[in-house]
Design a protein around this motif. Structure first.
Motif, PDB file in Angstrom:
ATOM      1  N   ARG A  69     -21.645  47.234  37.615  1.00 38.76           N
ATOM      2  CA  ARG A  69     -20.908  48.371  37.065  1.00 38.76           C
ATOM      3  C   ARG A  69     -21.821  49.590  36.956  1.00 38.76           C
ATOM      4  NH1 ARG A  69     -15.562  49.918  36.558  1.00 38.76           N
ATOM      5  NH2 ARG A  69     -15.420  51.472  34.910  1.00 38.76           N
ATOM      6  N   ARG A  73     -21.271  53.109  38.860  1.00 36.70           N
ATOM      7  CA  ARG A  73     -21.152  54.365  38.121  1.00 36.70           C
ATOM      8  C   ARG A  73     -22.212  55.380  38.543  1.00 36.70           C
ATOM      9  NH1 ARG A  73     -18.584  55.346  33.495  1.00 36.70           N
ATOM     10  NH2 ARG A  73     -19.147  57.426  34.218  1.00 36.70           N
ATOM     11  N   ASP A 116     -19.505  51.912  30.749  1.00 39.40           N
ATOM     12  CA  ASP A 116     -18.933  53.258  30.830  1.00 39.40           C
ATOM     13  C   ASP A 116     -19.232  54.063  29.572  1.00 39.40           C
ATOM     14  OD1 ASP A 116     -17.940  52.448  33.272  1.00 39.40           O
ATOM     15  OD2 ASP A 116     -15.827  52.511  32.666  1.00 39.40           O
ATOM     16  N   ASP A 120     -21.168  57.474  29.675  1.00 37.12           N
ATOM     17  CA  ASP A 120     -20.390  58.676  29.365  1.00 37.12           C
ATOM     18  C   ASP A 120     -20.666  59.249  27.979  1.00 37.12           C
ATOM     19  OD1 ASP A 120     -19.189  58.390  31.861  1.00 37.12           O
ATOM     20  OD2 ASP A 120     -17.428  57.348  31.049  1.00 37.12           O
TER      21      ASP A 120
END
Length: 178
Positions: A69, A73, A116, A120
């Motif tokens: 992941r 990303r 995430d 983020d």
């Protein structure tokens, strides 16, 4: 005056200060052959690498979910290809791997949401942290955060220096694309 980007060092150009690492993990992958341009960093990196790669409370499968992941990303083709290969060796189906480009269900989705959030928001929101701790255990949450950080730094190095995917992995991906 332009300076060429650091490329993976050959055995002949390997710095003497890092010779012991060349014969271990560092000589096997282009990412570490690039990092060998800074022997002190490579030496400092080794113990954390051992924990993240071999001794993480996440275990091998969950670690691969975190790494894939993170690679996705970051847009790190190098890490994505290398860890598709590793995940396949662990028994991941191509469908499970591909789902990490979107939002998978179940535990993989929980882990993807955590990655995430770290990328983020630069933190785990308290409710997500609590959900992770209940599902994975507190030490695994620490290791998840550390794994994202570790592979973020690798991503910065790989993409800054346009590090080529290692030949064996490139050939494997060409023969069996995801």
């Amino acid at each position: 005056m332009t300076h060429p980007l650091p490329q993976p060092l050959s055995d002949a150009d390997w710095p003497e200060a890092a010779l012991a690492l060349r014969d271990g993990f560092a000589g096997k992958l282009n990412v570490y052959r690039v990092m060998a341009h800074h022997p002190a960093l490579l030496a400092a990196w080794a113990p954390l690498r051992k924990h993240i790669v071999l001794d993480s409370a996440l275990g091998l499968d969950r670690s691969e979910v975190v790494i894939l992941r993170t690679a996705h990303r970051f847009g790190s083709a190098y890490e994505w290809a290398h860890h598709v290969s590793r995940a396949r060796k662990l028994g991941f189906s191509d469908a499970r791997i591909a789902a990490l480009r979107d939002m998978p269900e179940g535990e993989d989705g929980l882990i993807a949401r955590a990655v995430d959030a770290l990328i983020d928001q630069r933190r785990l929101p308290p409710e997500l942290d609590a959900e992770l701790a209940a599902a994975l255990g507190r030490e695994a949450v620490f290791d998840l955060i550390a794994t994202v950080g570790f592979y973020s730094v690798l991503g910065y190095l790989l993409m800054s220096y346009d590090t080529p995917i290692d030949d064996a992995i490139a050939a494997e991906m060409a023969a069996a694309p995801l």
